[in-house]
Design a protein around this motif. Structure first.
Motif, PDB file in Angstrom:
ATOM      1  N   LEU A 162       0.827  -1.206   0.000  1.00 14.97           N
ATOM      2  CA  LEU A 162       0.000   0.000   0.000  1.00 14.97           C
ATOM      3  C   LEU A 162       0.862   1.257   0.000  1.00 14.97           C
ATOM      4  O   LEU A 162       0.588   2.226  -0.713  1.00 14.97           O
ATOM      5  N   LEU A 163       1.918   1.240   0.819  1.00 16.38           N
ATOM      6  CA  LEU A 163       2.800   2.400   0.893  1.00 16.38           C
ATOM      7  C   LEU A 163       3.561   2.605  -0.418  1.00 16.38           C
ATOM      8  O   LEU A 163       3.845   3.743  -0.810  1.00 16.38           O
ATOM      9  N   GLU A 164       3.871   1.508  -1.092  1.00 17.46           N
ATOM     10  CA  GLU A 164       4.567   1.602  -2.383  1.00 17.46           C
ATOM     11  C   GLU A 164       3.627   2.005  -3.506  1.00 17.46           C
ATOM     12  O   GLU A 164       4.073   2.474  -4.556  1.00 17.46           O
ATOM     13  N   GLY A 165       2.317   1.803  -3.288  1.00 13.51           N
ATOM     14  CA  GLY A 165       1.343   2.117  -4.327  1.00 13.51           C
ATOM     15  C   GLY A 165       1.145   1.009  -5.338  1.00 13.51           C
ATOM     16  O   GLY A 165       0.523   1.213  -6.379  1.00 13.51           O
ATOM     17  N   SER A 166       1.656  -0.182  -5.025  1.00 12.96           N
ATOM     18  CA  SER A 166       1.540  -1.297  -5.974  1.00 12.96           C
ATOM     19  C   SER A 166       0.176  -1.985  -5.901  1.00 12.96           C
ATOM     20  O   SER A 166      -0.190  -2.735  -6.794  1.00 12.96           O
ATOM     21  N   ILE A 167      -0.572  -1.765  -4.839  1.00 10.88           N
ATOM     22  CA  ILE A 167      -1.938  -2.285  -4.739  1.00 10.88           C
ATOM     23  C   ILE A 167      -2.850  -1.164  -4.253  1.00 10.88           C
ATOM     24  O   ILE A 167      -2.386  -0.168  -3.698  1.00 10.88           O
ATOM     25  N   GLN A 168      -4.160  -1.347  -4.467  1.00  6.50           N
ATOM     26  CA  GLN A 168      -5.131  -0.335  -4.084  1.00  6.50           C
ATOM     27  C   GLN A 168      -5.741  -0.666  -2.718  1.00  6.50           C
ATOM     28  O   GLN A 168      -5.972  -1.830  -2.399  1.00  6.50           O
ATOM     29  N   PRO A 169      -6.030   0.343  -1.921  1.00 12.83           N
ATOM     30  CA  PRO A 169      -6.665   0.108  -0.610  1.00 12.83           C
ATOM     31  C   PRO A 169      -8.117  -0.325  -0.774  1.00 12.83           C
ATOM     32  O   PRO A 169      -8.739  -0.047  -1.803  1.00 12.83           O
ATOM     33  N   ARG A 170      -8.629  -1.007   0.227  1.00  8.88           N
ATOM     34  CA  ARG A 170     -10.028  -1.444   0.241  1.00  8.88           C
ATOM     35  C   ARG A 170     -10.743  -0.794   1.414  1.00  8.88           C
ATOM     36  O   ARG A 170     -10.128  -0.463   2.426  1.00  8.88           O
ATOM     37  N   LEU A 171     -12.053  -0.654   1.279  1.00  8.08           N
ATOM     38  CA  LEU A 171     -12.844  -0.126   2.384  1.00  8.08           C
ATOM     39  C   LEU A 171     -12.836  -1.079   3.563  1.00  8.08           C
ATOM     40  O   LEU A 171     -12.884  -2.292   3.375  1.00  8.08           O
ATOM     41  N   ALA A 172     -12.798  -0.523   4.740  1.00  3.01           N
ATOM     42  CA  ALA A 172     -12.927  -1.344   5.946  1.00  3.01           C
ATOM     43  C   ALA A 172     -14.392  -1.732   6.118  1.00  3.01           C
ATOM     44  O   ALA A 172     -15.299  -1.083   5.594  1.00  3.01           O
ATOM     45  N   CYS A 173     -14.641  -2.819   6.844  1.00  5.98           N
ATOM     46  CA  CYS A 173     -16.013  -3.258   7.075  1.00  5.98           C
ATOM     47  C   CYS A 173     -16.763  -2.280   7.975  1.00  5.98           C
ATOM     48  O   CYS A 173     -17.991  -2.232   7.965  1.00  5.98           O
ATOM     49  N   ALA A 174     -16.039  -1.500   8.780  1.00  9.99           N
ATOM     50  CA  ALA A 174     -16.656  -0.499   9.656  1.00  9.99           C
ATOM     51  C   ALA A 174     -16.295   0.894   9.138  1.00  9.99           C
ATOM     52  O   ALA A 174     -15.128   1.268   9.133  1.00  9.99           O
ATOM     53  N   PRO A 175     -17.275   1.679   8.679  1.00  8.01           N
ATOM     54  CA  PRO A 175     -16.985   3.006   8.113  1.00  8.01           C
ATOM     55  C   PRO A 175     -16.212   3.925   9.046  1.00  8.01           C
ATOM     56  O   PRO A 175     -15.444   4.772   8.585  1.00  8.01           O
ATOM     57  N   ASN A 176     -16.399   3.799  10.362  1.00  7.66           N
ATOM     58  CA  ASN A 176     -15.696   4.680  11.299  1.00  7.66           C
ATOM     59  C   ASN A 176     -14.184   4.531  11.201  1.00  7.66           C
ATOM     60  O   ASN A 176     -13.434   5.466  11.480  1.00  7.66           O
ATOM     61  N   LEU A 177     -13.723   3.339  10.817  1.00  9.28           N
ATOM     62  CA  LEU A 177     -12.291   3.127  10.680  1.00  9.28           C
ATOM     63  C   LEU A 177     -11.715   3.918   9.513  1.00  9.28           C
ATOM     64  O   LEU A 177     -10.554   4.320   9.542  1.00  9.28           O
ATOM     65  N   CYS A 178     -12.541   4.142   8.498  1.00 11.01           N
ATOM     66  CA  CYS A 178     -12.066   4.839   7.309  1.00 11.01           C
ATOM     67  C   CYS A 178     -11.674   6.281   7.615  1.00 11.01           C
ATOM     68  O   CYS A 178     -10.765   6.835   6.984  1.00 11.01           O
TER      69      CYS A 178
END
Length: 203
Positions: A162-178
């Protein structure tokens, strides 16, 4: 010269002994009265502890471990108890309003487990406890299952990607974490779908 200047009068020796015995009896009586209170306080201090930890010994507290592996994993252990002189059981202490463990607690304990095993080679249980202290001061121990070393390594690899940008982030199951995630803006287009999935998961 008066040779009897320091001599005690008849009966003085017996009076001193009686006074000493009376003092000892008073101390013994006070201790007898205090013992139930001390016992109650001791039991109350451990009331939150799971049965398997009440006779365990505290092995580590607030200690940092560094596990050598594909990536050097550093984790600070809140509490580690040794059960039956062998296996370590990890405890994570939390203060929050909601009396429940979080997924992040499981990840923390799992990382601690891997770090300890890789540094010391000791056996660490595949379960741990999240002790939640709520606003009313009560403590509750929640038993949680921990991730395997392979799962912890996979999370480390995913973070690096994720830090390298080689993959895309996904939504967390709990919106508050986002709202606490640095990748939040990149997930905005999928927020509605993620919120709907969260509602299905919690209802």
């Amino acid at each position: 010269m008066d040779g009897g200047k320091g001599a005690r009068k008849p009966g003085e020796g017996g009076a001193v002994i009686e006074s000493a015995l009376a003092a000892l009896a008073a101390l013994a009586f006070a201790a007898l009265l205090a013992w139930p209170l001390l016992l109650w306080r001791s039991r109350g201090a451990k009331a939150w502890m799971p049965l398997e930890l009440r006779r365990a010994t505290l092995a580590h507290a607030e200690k940092l471990f560094r596990g050598v592996g594909p990536v050097v994993l550093t984790a600070k252990v809140d509490r580690a108890y040794r059960v039956d002189g062998k296996t370590l059981v990890l405890v994570e202490l939390k203060t929050r309003r909601s009396n429940r463990p979080c997924r992040s607690d499981v990840i923390e304990l799992s990382a601690q487990r891997v770090a300890i095993m890789r540094q010391t080679g000791e056996e660490v249980a595949l379960h741990g406890y999240v002790v939640v202290r709520t606003d009313d001061g009560n403590r509750t121990a929640h038993r949680v299952s921990l991730l395997s070393p392979a799962e912890v390594d996979a999370l480390i690899d995913r973070r690096a990607a994720l830090l390298e940008g080689s993959i895309q982030p996904r939504l967390a199951c709990a919106p508050n974490l986002c709202s606490q995630c640095v990748f939040e803006k990149k997930c905005t287009s999928s927020r509605v779908e993620g919120n709907q999935a969260y509602k299905r998961w919690t209802t």
